[in-house]
Design an enzyme around this catalytic site. Structure first.
Site, short mmCIF file in Angstrom:
data_model
loop_
_atom_site.label_atom_id
_atom_site.label_comp_id
_atom_site.label_asym_id
_atom_site.label_seq_id
_atom_site.Cartn_x
_atom_site.Cartn_y
_atom_site.Cartn_z
N GLY A 18 -61.79 1.58 8.86
CA GLY A 18 -62.44 2.43 9.86
C GLY A 18 -61.48 3.47 10.36
O GLY A 18 -60.28 3.43 10.08
N HIS A 19 -62.02 4.43 11.10
CA HIS A 19 -61.22 5.45 11.75
C HIS A 19 -61.73 5.62 13.18
O HIS A 19 -62.77 5.06 13.56
CB HIS A 19 -61.28 6.78 11.00
CG HIS A 19 -60.26 6.90 9.90
ND1 HIS A 19 -58.91 6.83 10.13
CD2 HIS A 19 -60.41 7.07 8.56
CE1 HIS A 19 -58.26 6.95 8.98
NE2 HIS A 19 -59.15 7.09 8.02
N ARG B 222 -53.92 -4.04 8.44
CA ARG B 222 -55.17 -4.80 8.60
C ARG B 222 -54.81 -6.27 8.84
O ARG B 222 -53.76 -6.75 8.41
CB ARG B 222 -56.03 -4.69 7.34
CG ARG B 222 -56.71 -3.35 7.17
CD ARG B 222 -57.87 -3.49 6.19
NE ARG B 222 -58.13 -2.26 5.48
CZ ARG B 222 -59.11 -2.09 4.60
NH1 ARG B 222 -59.90 -3.12 4.32
NH2 ARG B 222 -59.30 -0.95 3.99
N ASP C 192 -57.89 6.57 18.88
CA ASP C 192 -56.51 6.41 18.42
C ASP C 192 -55.50 6.38 19.56
O ASP C 192 -54.62 5.51 19.59
CB ASP C 192 -56.14 7.55 17.48
CG ASP C 192 -56.61 7.32 16.05
OD1 ASP C 192 -57.07 6.21 15.75
OD2 ASP C 192 -56.52 8.25 15.24
N ARG D 228 -41.25 2.61 4.55
CA ARG D 228 -41.16 2.21 3.16
C ARG D 228 -40.19 3.17 2.45
O ARG D 228 -40.07 4.33 2.87
CB ARG D 228 -42.53 2.24 2.48
CG ARG D 228 -43.12 3.62 2.34
CD ARG D 228 -44.49 3.60 1.67
NE ARG D 228 -45.50 3.02 2.50
CZ ARG D 228 -46.80 2.94 2.15
NH1 ARG D 228 -47.19 3.42 0.97
NH2 ARG D 228 -47.67 2.39 2.95
N ARG E 31 -49.10 -11.96 4.89
CA ARG E 31 -48.87 -12.04 3.45
C ARG E 31 -47.50 -11.48 3.07
O ARG E 31 -46.88 -11.94 2.11
CB ARG E 31 -49.96 -11.28 2.69
CG ARG E 31 -51.32 -11.94 2.74
CD ARG E 31 -52.23 -11.42 1.64
NE ARG E 31 -52.48 -9.99 1.73
CZ ARG E 31 -53.46 -9.46 2.46
NH1 ARG E 31 -54.25 -10.24 3.18
NH2 ARG E 31 -53.63 -8.15 2.46
N ILE F 271 -63.43 7.71 14.78
CA ILE F 271 -64.84 8.04 14.99
C ILE F 271 -65.73 6.80 14.91
O ILE F 271 -66.72 6.68 15.65
CB ILE F 271 -65.31 9.11 13.97
CG1 ILE F 271 -66.69 9.66 14.35
CG2 ILE F 271 -65.28 8.57 12.54
CD1 ILE F 271 -67.10 10.86 13.51
N LYS G 128 -42.39 -5.51 0.26
CA LYS G 128 -43.01 -6.32 -0.79
C LYS G 128 -42.00 -7.19 -1.52
O LYS G 128 -42.36 -7.95 -2.42
CB LYS G 128 -43.73 -5.40 -1.78
CG LYS G 128 -44.93 -4.68 -1.16
CD LYS G 128 -45.66 -3.81 -2.17
CE LYS G 128 -46.85 -3.12 -1.51
NZ LYS G 128 -47.60 -2.26 -2.47
#
Length: 383
Positions: free
Chosen positions: A130-131, A90, A161, A41, A96, A133, A67
């Site tokens: 979430g992460h 996500r 990860d 970005r 989108r 863990i 965007k």
């Protein structure tokens, strides 16, 4: 030295910059010779600053405002001559923005579109945050890490990860590209950390099916339950690792430490493991780490000192192999695995967001007037 031809030379990947497993996957692919064009970005991603520089090595960087319709169109046009895309949004976000699989594969039907998430592209939790863990917790892995009677211990973010996430995405991307080049066309790779972590637990699911694995952590062969597979404190308050499972290695360890026949001959008597743990702890604790390193040097058993990172990079074995390299003054892991006995590439340092915007656009067929208009509009930024 580097191998004469990196194995992924000629492969081009468009990376929609993210954090954690996405950059790690792209780093692995770049290390093997792929041309990675990182779409940042404008101004850069504030979440991908601390701790991410090494993972963003060996890239070209273009800054695009996704965007804006013009920015999304830039990404789609970059996909026209690419082998793959990596995105870490996500589910639904890329669509989108106009850079989802259908958008990008319309301009390139052979494109392999890699999607990196924790929960996956489907399922009742797919849209939730979430992460690492959380993902390893739901996959059943976190419950197994820790000592008996103690809370579960997160193993950094290596399992979710990077092991179950970034590595899984790398494997999926290379597999998809091989299939596309064989005429199978493009496809979408759903690399979910919960899937990857579950795959990493395959051996333990096998033990469970055979009745050899219970939910009580810290009681099994490889989770600190066995006294001969654990870490021990030395006299000078350092640590060493012992992994002498098989009989030849166990007997050699007993020889080095001068352990009695009583402990030597009853290694797998679980009822006596607490007693033997104390004996081994006292034996190791009576010596410094340097004394133990010397005693075990060249011996046919499974021993290694537990090194902090600043000491690990200077260990003679790593120096001999060139496990670590220095790039612009920063010590970091060398590319792996090796090909023909050498790392496949020599990494370059991370570049600034937008450092290569003009070059990337020009190389993808954008004319000078188009590039100038994109820069004026702010859809693309150059640094």
């Amino acid at each position: 030295m580097t191998a004469t031809r990196p194995p992924l030379a000629g492969v081009r990947i468009i990376e929609l910059a993210g954090i954690g497993p996405g950059p790690f996957a792209a780093m692995m692919l770049a290390d093997l010779g792929a041309d990675i064009v990182c779409v940042d970005r404008p101004g850069g991603n504030p979440w991908a600053v601390a701790g991410h520089d090494i993972m963003f090595r060996s890239r070209r960087h273009i800054a695009v405002d996704l965007k804006t319709p013009a920015g999304a169109d830039v990404v789609r046009r970059l996909c026209a001559d690419a082998d793959g895309v990596i995105e870490t949004f996500r589910p639904g976000v890329a669509e989108r923005l106009g850079v989802g699989p259908d958008d990008c594969m319309t301009v390139n039907p052979d494109l392999v579109y890699g999607r990196m998430t924790g929960w996956g592209q489907s399922g009742p939790m797919s849209a939730l945050p979430g992460h690492d863990i959380n993902y390893i917790a739901l996959a059943g892995a976190l419950h197994a890490f820790g000592r008996s009677g103690q809370p579960p211990v997160p193993p950094l973010n290596l399992v979710g990860d990077f092991g179950g996430g970034g590595m899984l995405l790398c494997f999926g991307m290379v597999s998809g590209i091989l299939a596309a080049r064989a005429g199978a066309g493009g496809r979408v790779v759903d690399a979910a950390m919960i899937d990857g972590v579950s795959a990493l637990m395959a051996m333990w699911h096998s033990y469970r099916a055979e009745g050899q694995f219970t939910s009580e952590r810290g009681t099994h062969l490889l989770d600190t339950g066995a006294f001969f597979y654990d870490t021990y404190r030395t006299r000078d308050d350092q640590w060493v690792s012992i992994g002498a499972i098989e009989a030849p290695f166990w007997n050699e360890l007993c020889d080095v430490l001068g352990l009695s026949d009583e402990i030597r001959d009853n290694q797998f008597d679980r009822d006596r493991w607490p007693e033997f743990r104390q004996i081994l702890s006292e034996s190791i604790g009576s010596q410094t780490r340097a004394e133990l390193d010397e005693a075990f040097a060249g011996r046919n058993t499974c021993y290694a000192p537990v090194l902090p990172l600043d000491e690990a990079v200077d260990h003679p074995h790593h120096r001999s192999r060139g496990t670590f390299i220095e790039v612009d003054g920063v010590v970091q892991p060398a590319p792996a695995p090796r090909f023909d006995g050498a790392p496949p590439t020599r990494p370059t340092a991370r570049r600034r967001p937008g450092a290569d915007s003009t070059e990337v656009l020009s190389g993808s067929g954008f004319g000078d007037d188009e590039i100038a208009a994109l820069l004026r509009s702010g859809a693309v930024a150059a640094d």
